[in-house]
Design a protein around this motif. Structure first.
Motif, PDB file in Angstrom:
ATOM      1  N   LEU A 185     -35.378  32.683   9.350  1.00  0.00           N
ATOM      2  CA  LEU A 185     -35.750  33.276  10.641  1.00  0.00           C
ATOM      3  C   LEU A 185     -34.846  34.447  11.028  1.00  0.00           C
ATOM      4  O   LEU A 185     -35.250  35.309  11.806  1.00  0.00           O
ATOM      5  CB  LEU A 185     -35.732  32.206  11.730  1.00  0.00           C
ATOM      6  CG  LEU A 185     -36.881  31.196  11.676  1.00  0.00           C
ATOM      7  CD1 LEU A 185     -36.635  30.053  12.654  1.00  0.00           C
ATOM      8  CD2 LEU A 185     -38.218  31.868  11.959  1.00  0.00           C
ATOM      9  N   LYS A 186     -33.644  34.478  10.469  1.00  0.00           N
ATOM     10  CA  LYS A 186     -32.713  35.571  10.750  1.00  0.00           C
ATOM     11  C   LYS A 186     -32.879  36.739   9.785  1.00  0.00           C
ATOM     12  O   LYS A 186     -32.238  37.778   9.955  1.00  0.00           O
ATOM     13  CB  LYS A 186     -31.279  35.056  10.680  1.00  0.00           C
ATOM     14  CG  LYS A 186     -30.945  34.002  11.733  1.00  0.00           C
ATOM     15  CD  LYS A 186     -29.527  33.476  11.548  1.00  0.00           C
ATOM     16  CE  LYS A 186     -29.212  32.380  12.562  1.00  0.00           C
ATOM     17  NZ  LYS A 186     -27.846  31.822  12.344  1.00  0.00           N
ATOM     18  N   ALA A 187     -33.723  36.569   8.779  1.00  0.00           N
ATOM     19  CA  ALA A 187     -33.883  37.593   7.743  1.00  0.00           C
ATOM     20  C   ALA A 187     -34.818  38.698   8.209  1.00  0.00           C
ATOM     21  O   ALA A 187     -35.631  38.520   9.131  1.00  0.00           O
ATOM     22  CB  ALA A 187     -34.438  36.965   6.467  1.00  0.00           C
ATOM     23  N   GLU A 188     -34.705  39.823   7.555  1.00  0.00           N
ATOM     24  CA  GLU A 188     -35.619  40.932   7.818  1.00  0.00           C
ATOM     25  C   GLU A 188     -36.970  40.634   7.173  1.00  0.00           C
ATOM     26  O   GLU A 188     -37.041  40.210   6.019  1.00  0.00           O
ATOM     27  CB  GLU A 188     -35.052  42.227   7.243  1.00  0.00           C
ATOM     28  CG  GLU A 188     -35.934  43.440   7.480  1.00  0.00           C
ATOM     29  CD  GLU A 188     -35.348  44.702   6.874  1.00  0.00           C
ATOM     30  OE1 GLU A 188     -36.061  45.732   6.841  1.00  0.00           O
ATOM     31  OE2 GLU A 188     -34.188  44.655   6.409  1.00  0.00           O
TER      32      GLU A 188
ATOM     33  N   LYS B 186     -33.641  28.077   9.230  1.00  0.00           N
ATOM     34  CA  LYS B 186     -32.577  28.719  10.009  1.00  0.00           C
ATOM     35  C   LYS B 186     -32.154  30.033   9.363  1.00  0.00           C
ATOM     36  O   LYS B 186     -31.939  31.031  10.055  1.00  0.00           O
ATOM     37  CB  LYS B 186     -31.372  27.780  10.126  1.00  0.00           C
ATOM     38  CG  LYS B 186     -31.550  26.663  11.132  1.00  0.00           C
ATOM     39  CD  LYS B 186     -30.337  25.755  11.188  1.00  0.00           C
ATOM     40  CE  LYS B 186     -29.153  26.445  11.836  1.00  0.00           C
ATOM     41  NZ  LYS B 186     -28.005  25.512  12.007  1.00  0.00           N
ATOM     42  N   ARG B 187     -32.026  30.053   8.031  1.00  0.00           N
ATOM     43  CA  ARG B 187     -31.642  31.284   7.351  1.00  0.00           C
ATOM     44  C   ARG B 187     -32.795  32.288   7.337  1.00  0.00           C
ATOM     45  O   ARG B 187     -32.610  33.484   7.554  1.00  0.00           O
ATOM     46  CB  ARG B 187     -31.204  30.994   5.906  1.00  0.00           C
ATOM     47  CG  ARG B 187     -29.872  30.303   5.735  1.00  0.00           C
ATOM     48  CD  ARG B 187     -28.676  31.106   6.220  1.00  0.00           C
ATOM     49  NE  ARG B 187     -28.569  32.460   5.680  1.00  0.00           N
ATOM     50  CZ  ARG B 187     -27.923  32.802   4.558  1.00  0.00           C
ATOM     51  NH1 ARG B 187     -27.348  31.860   3.821  1.00  0.00           N
ATOM     52  NH2 ARG B 187     -27.848  34.060   4.183  1.00  0.00           N
TER      53      ARG B 187
ATOM     54  N   HIS C 108     -32.798  23.801   7.370  1.00  0.00           N
ATOM     55  CA  HIS C 108     -31.750  24.769   7.051  1.00  0.00           C
ATOM     56  C   HIS C 108     -32.294  25.983   6.293  1.00  0.00           C
ATOM     57  O   HIS C 108     -31.735  27.085   6.439  1.00  0.00           O
ATOM     58  CB  HIS C 108     -30.614  24.073   6.310  1.00  0.00           C
ATOM     59  CG  HIS C 108     -29.863  23.134   7.204  1.00  0.00           C
ATOM     60  ND1 HIS C 108     -29.018  23.574   8.201  1.00  0.00           N
ATOM     61  CD2 HIS C 108     -29.878  21.773   7.293  1.00  0.00           C
ATOM     62  CE1 HIS C 108     -28.531  22.527   8.852  1.00  0.00           C
ATOM     63  NE2 HIS C 108     -29.031  21.427   8.319  1.00  0.00           N
TER      64      HIS C 108
ATOM     65  N   LYS D  66     -40.979  36.459   6.236  1.00  0.00           N
ATOM     66  CA  LYS D  66     -39.546  36.230   6.088  1.00  0.00           C
ATOM     67  C   LYS D  66     -39.207  35.236   4.989  1.00  0.00           C
ATOM     68  O   LYS D  66     -38.056  35.173   4.558  1.00  0.00           O
ATOM     69  CB  LYS D  66     -38.971  35.741   7.414  1.00  0.00           C
ATOM     70  CG  LYS D  66     -39.077  36.781   8.530  1.00  0.00           C
ATOM     71  CD  LYS D  66     -38.393  36.309   9.789  1.00  0.00           C
ATOM     72  CE  LYS D  66     -38.395  37.410  10.849  1.00  0.00           C
ATOM     73  NZ  LYS D  66     -37.662  37.003  12.071  1.00  0.00           N
TER      74      LYS D  66
ATOM     75  N   GLN E 266     -43.871  33.022  13.296  1.00  0.00           N
ATOM     76  CA  GLN E 266     -42.558  33.669  13.240  1.00  0.00           C
ATOM     77  C   GLN E 266     -42.275  34.280  11.863  1.00  0.00           C
ATOM     78  O   GLN E 266     -41.170  34.752  11.617  1.00  0.00           O
ATOM     79  CB  GLN E 266     -41.459  32.661  13.601  1.00  0.00           C
ATOM     80  CG  GLN E 266     -41.615  32.072  14.999  1.00  0.00           C
ATOM     81  CD  GLN E 266     -40.504  31.090  15.321  1.00  0.00           C
ATOM     82  OE1 GLN E 266     -39.343  31.474  15.483  1.00  0.00           O
ATOM     83  NE2 GLN E 266     -40.851  29.819  15.415  1.00  0.00           N
TER      84      GLN E 266
ATOM     85  N   GLU F 266     -27.625  35.739   0.668  1.00  0.00           N
ATOM     86  CA  GLU F 266     -28.608  36.240   1.626  1.00  0.00           C
ATOM     87  C   GLU F 266     -29.627  35.141   1.882  1.00  0.00           C
ATOM     88  O   GLU F 266     -29.675  34.137   1.162  1.00  0.00           O
ATOM     89  CB  GLU F 266     -29.315  37.481   1.069  1.00  0.00           C
ATOM     90  CG  GLU F 266     -30.035  37.230  -0.232  1.00  0.00           C
ATOM     91  CD  GLU F 266     -30.606  38.493  -0.843  1.00  0.00           C
ATOM     92  OE1 GLU F 266     -31.486  38.370  -1.714  1.00  0.00           O
ATOM     93  OE2 GLU F 266     -30.165  39.590  -0.459  1.00  0.00           O
ATOM     94  N   ALA F 267     -30.422  35.306   2.908  1.00  0.00           N
ATOM     95  CA  ALA F 267     -31.430  34.289   3.231  1.00  0.00           C
ATOM     96  C   ALA F 267     -32.392  34.118   2.067  1.00  0.00           C
ATOM     97  O   ALA F 267     -32.804  35.104   1.441  1.00  0.00           O
ATOM     98  CB  ALA F 267     -32.197  34.692   4.483  1.00  0.00           C
TER      99      ALA F 267
ATOM    100  N   ASP G   9     -26.136  27.934   3.562  1.00  0.00           N
ATOM    101  CA  ASP G   9     -25.161  28.847   4.150  1.00  0.00           C
ATOM    102  C   ASP G   9     -24.399  29.630   3.084  1.00  0.00           C
ATOM    103  O   ASP G   9     -23.953  30.757   3.331  1.00  0.00           O
ATOM    104  CB  ASP G   9     -24.168  28.082   5.028  1.00  0.00           C
ATOM    105  CG  ASP G   9     -24.757  27.667   6.362  1.00  0.00           C
ATOM    106  OD1 ASP G   9     -25.864  28.139   6.696  1.00  0.00           O
ATOM    107  OD2 ASP G   9     -24.118  26.848   7.062  1.00  0.00           O
TER     108      ASP G   9
END
Length: 231
Positions: free
Chosen positions: A118-121, A115-116, A112, A127, A169, A70-71, A66
């Motif tokens: 999967l939200k990245a571009e 989680k980061r 974890h 990803k 994904q 950035e991811a 977290d």
């Protein structure tokens, strides 16, 4: 431009150091380990950020990911724990501790990091990459080494399950079976068996290949072994 982020968990002077040197030119590195002593000289050399981490503590692993700006594009989990002895003499506390480091720590890192990521571009449909350092003990159990086999079998199953879930994904997951002894600093090959150990920098190039694989041909498991190894 800011370099993409790479996290290496479990840092020593062998494989993890070779991985950091391989990635340092192209990634902003974060090194994590229980001991600062193992990390500082490598951090000075590679320009890496360091984090003291108990990889079996979920809140600490969650905070590590977290707190990244950035991811991460790369997350590598190296730690494992061995307890040797006859099955009738093993302590359940020692076995549980070994499995926590080898398997639960890998799970927390995978959870974890994913989680980061999967939200990245996505970049070229990808990803991020999560890699787990395995061993031949994840394929075959050796005498008087049940806890290590239990941890590595669990880690291998985790990686395969994650790969099936996350590849579609855009997150590449792979388990690397290091089938042989690593020629870490301070170790020497037997005089009668030249070339019988894996060189850390050579293993690191395999990791780098996995990181850069095209998604049309992702590998989820690979074995590296010295050319003289019998299997």
């Amino acid at each position: 431009m800011r370099k993409p982020s790479a996290v290496i968990i479990g840092v020593g002077d062998g494989l993890s150091a070779a991985l950091a040197r391989n990635l340092m030119a192209d990634y902003s590195l974060t090194l994590a380990a229980r001991s600062a002593d193992k990390m500082q000289s490598l951090a000075d050399e590679t320009g890496a950020r360091t984090v003291l981490l108990d990889a079996t503590d979920e809140s600490a692993v969650e905070a590590l990911f977290d707190d990244l700006p950035e991811a991460p594009r790369v997350a590598i989990y190296n730690p494992s724990a061995r307890v040797r002895g006859p099955i009738t003499g093993l302590s359940v506390e020692d076995v549980r501790r070994a499995i926590d480091v080898t398997a639960i720590g890998a799970f927390l890192t995978g959870k974890h990091a994913a989680k980061r990521m999967l939200k990245a571009e996505a970049i070229d449909g990808k990803k991020g990459t999560i890699l787990f350092t395995g061993a031949s003990a994840g394929v075959k159990g050796f005498p008087q080494s049940a806890p290590f086999a239990m941890g590595k079998f669990a880690q291998r199953g985790l990686a395969e399950s994650m790969a099936r879930e996350l590849h579609p994904q855009g997150v590449h997951v792979a388990w690397i079976n290091i089938d042989g002894g690593i020629l870490n600093p301070g170790r020497i090959e037997p005089d009668d068996k030249p070339g019988s150990m894996l060189r850390p920098e050579a293993i690191a190039r395999t990791y780098r290949h996995l990181i850069e694989q095209d998604r049309s041909a992702w590998t989820n498991e690979v074995v590296v072994r010295p050319w003289v190894e019998r299997f």
